[in-house]
Design an enzyme around this catalytic site. Structure first.
Site, mmCIF file in Angstrom:
data_model
loop_
_atom_site.group_PDB
_atom_site.id
_atom_site.type_symbol
_atom_site.label_atom_id
_atom_site.label_comp_id
_atom_site.label_asym_id
_atom_site.label_seq_id
_atom_site.Cartn_x
_atom_site.Cartn_y
_atom_site.Cartn_z
ATOM 1 N N TRP A 20 7.531 0.721 -4.689
ATOM 2 C CA TRP A 20 8.002 1.308 -5.950
ATOM 3 C C TRP A 20 6.915 2.060 -6.719
ATOM 4 C CZ3 TRP A 20 7.244 -3.937 -5.036
ATOM 5 C CH2 TRP A 20 6.175 -4.531 -5.727
ATOM 6 N N HIS A 21 5.660 1.835 -6.368
ATOM 7 C CA HIS A 21 4.561 2.408 -7.155
ATOM 8 C C HIS A 21 4.130 3.737 -6.534
ATOM 9 C CE1 HIS A 21 0.669 1.912 -9.556
ATOM 10 N NE2 HIS A 21 0.378 2.895 -8.717
ATOM 11 N N GLN B 215 -2.615 -3.716 -21.041
ATOM 12 C CA GLN B 215 -3.175 -4.479 -19.907
ATOM 13 C C GLN B 215 -3.888 -5.730 -20.406
ATOM 14 O OE1 GLN B 215 -5.509 -2.016 -17.020
ATOM 15 N NE2 GLN B 215 -4.841 -0.338 -18.336
ATOM 16 N N GLU C 122 3.769 -2.144 -2.192
ATOM 17 C CA GLU C 122 4.551 -1.845 -3.398
ATOM 18 C C GLU C 122 5.302 -0.532 -3.176
ATOM 19 O OE1 GLU C 122 2.458 -1.835 -7.114
ATOM 20 O OE2 GLU C 122 1.732 -3.892 -6.898
ATOM 21 N N ALA D 113 -3.978 -7.766 -12.937
ATOM 22 C CA ALA D 113 -5.028 -6.745 -12.963
ATOM 23 C C ALA D 113 -5.957 -6.966 -14.155
ATOM 24 C CB ALA D 113 -4.404 -5.365 -13.030
ATOM 25 N N HIS E 185 -2.028 2.549 -13.713
ATOM 26 C CA HIS E 185 -1.070 3.053 -14.711
ATOM 27 C C HIS E 185 -1.769 3.622 -15.941
ATOM 28 C CE1 HIS E 185 2.789 1.722 -12.903
ATOM 29 N NE2 HIS E 185 2.058 0.769 -12.359
#
Ligand SMILES: [Zn+2]
Length: 360
Positions: free
Chosen positions: A327-328, A241, A325, A262, A269
């Site tokens: 997909w998350h 990150q 999102e 972020a 994550h």
């Protein structure tokens, strides 16, 4: 057979006051911060006794707890206070040792003779259980939901963004206001046996064990229904990150980087409980359009059955801090997932909707 018990009324006490039994002069009941308003536990000396009633069991009309459903924090206590309603409409607190309690399921808490309920270590956020109280042939039930308190799980100060203290919890809430500690690395990261969108070794293939096993089942179900899904990006370490963020700072300047990427430590994550998934039908891209494909729709419909939620739903940016999102997905366990997805809600709303009445 003892069918009656002495109760003592203090002079001038309002009828709804709960009364401490004087049958055992030295009995002390822990004060209950959660007593409903207007209910006062007062110790009445035998010498001050003004009226003494013998309560016969046939005078009992009903028994009840002051609430039917409460929420308490993990590892906390709660004093159960049971009342009986008599035929003359008087409400009297039942002597705790006379009550038979049953907890369903029984592994989540223990109840002492004085009515003090203590959650076991098995009781985690998302669990709900019932306490059934039986007294003089009457039964009543209290439903208890375990849910941690947001304010109790952060440390403010020492870092720019408040840091969370319950990073190991399956129900951990990480967002732009609640950061993980820099050094946090889950201890049980494994690679789930699912197809990925890319080849080779990578931390992006890792998830915490419980989430990985649930994901395998989700993918297996998808496969059975001819839905093709791929894992794209799972665990993301603090260092990853940080390098992404620093690269963005270099490219766009700090102000832009802070707006669009972020801040290190705030990516979900890093918990090892979140993974981005996509489908070959959209070339495995992470794009809003996934939400309107049959794969994206299947995912939204079935994720909760395996303990996952669509973490950043449509039109919830003002709550989650993130645009849609599809997909998350985030593992939270089946109980929490069913509630959130069933109500078209978010993890933030799950914790804010009610403030736990009891804290550690
Ligand atoms: Zn993601």
């Amino acid at each position: 057979m003892l069918k009656s018990r002495f109760f003592t009324y203090s002079a001038g006490a309002i009828i709804s006051s709960s009364l401490l039994l004087t049958g055992c002069a030295n009995t002390s009941i822990p004060s209950n911060a959660n007593s409903p308003e207007g209910v006062v536990q007062e110790e009445v000396e035998q010498s001050n006794q003004t009226t003494s009633n013998v309560i016969k069991s046939d005078e009992i009309q009903n028994i009840f707890f002051s609430e039917e459903h409460i929420t308490i924090s993990p590892e906390s206590n709660y004093l159960l206070v049971l009342y009986s309603l008599l035929t003359d409409q008087t409400e009297i607190q039942v002597f705790p040792e006379d009550i038979i309690y049953e907890i369903q399921p029984s592994n989540l808490a223990v109840i002492e003779d004085n009515g003090l309920l203590t959650l076991s270590n098995d009781a985690v956020t998302g669990n709900t259980f019932d306490v059934v109280a039986t007294y003089e042939g009457f039964s009543t039930q209290l439903t208890i939901t375990v849910k941690y308190n947001l304010e109790d799980t952060i440390i403010i100060g020492g870092s720019e963004i408040p840091q969370i203290t319950n990073q190991e919890s399956i129900a951990v809430l990480v967002n732009k206001q609640r950061s993980l500690k820099d050094e946090y690395v889950p201890t049980d990261l494994v690679q789930p046996n699912i197809p990925f969108s890319f080849a080779g070794e990578s931390e992006k293939k890792w998830l915490r064990e419980e989430a990985a096993r649930a994901l395998e089942q989700l993918f297996e179900k998808a496969d059975q229904e001819n839905i093709q899904l791929n894992g794209v990006s799972g665990y993301r370490s603090y260092l990853t990150q940080k390098s992404i963020f620093n690269w963005n700072v270099q490219e766009q300047g700090e102000e832009q980087a802070r707006r669009y990427s972020a801040f290190p430590g705030t990516s979900e994550h890093q918990t090892g409980l979140a993974i981005d998934v996509s489908s070959p039908s959209v070339n495995n891209v992470l794009h809003e359009s996934l939400g309107s494909t049959k794969e994206g729709q299947w995912l939204a419909k079935h994720a909760a059955e395996f303990g996952f939620i669509i973490r950043y739903p449509q039109d919830k940016e003002h709550i989650t801090g993130y645009a849609y999102e599809p997909w998350h997905i985030r593992y939270v366990g089946k109980e929490i997932a069913a509630e959130i997805m069933g109500q078209n809600s978010t993890l933030e709303e799950y914790f804010n909707e009610s403030t736990p009445v009891s804290t550690r």
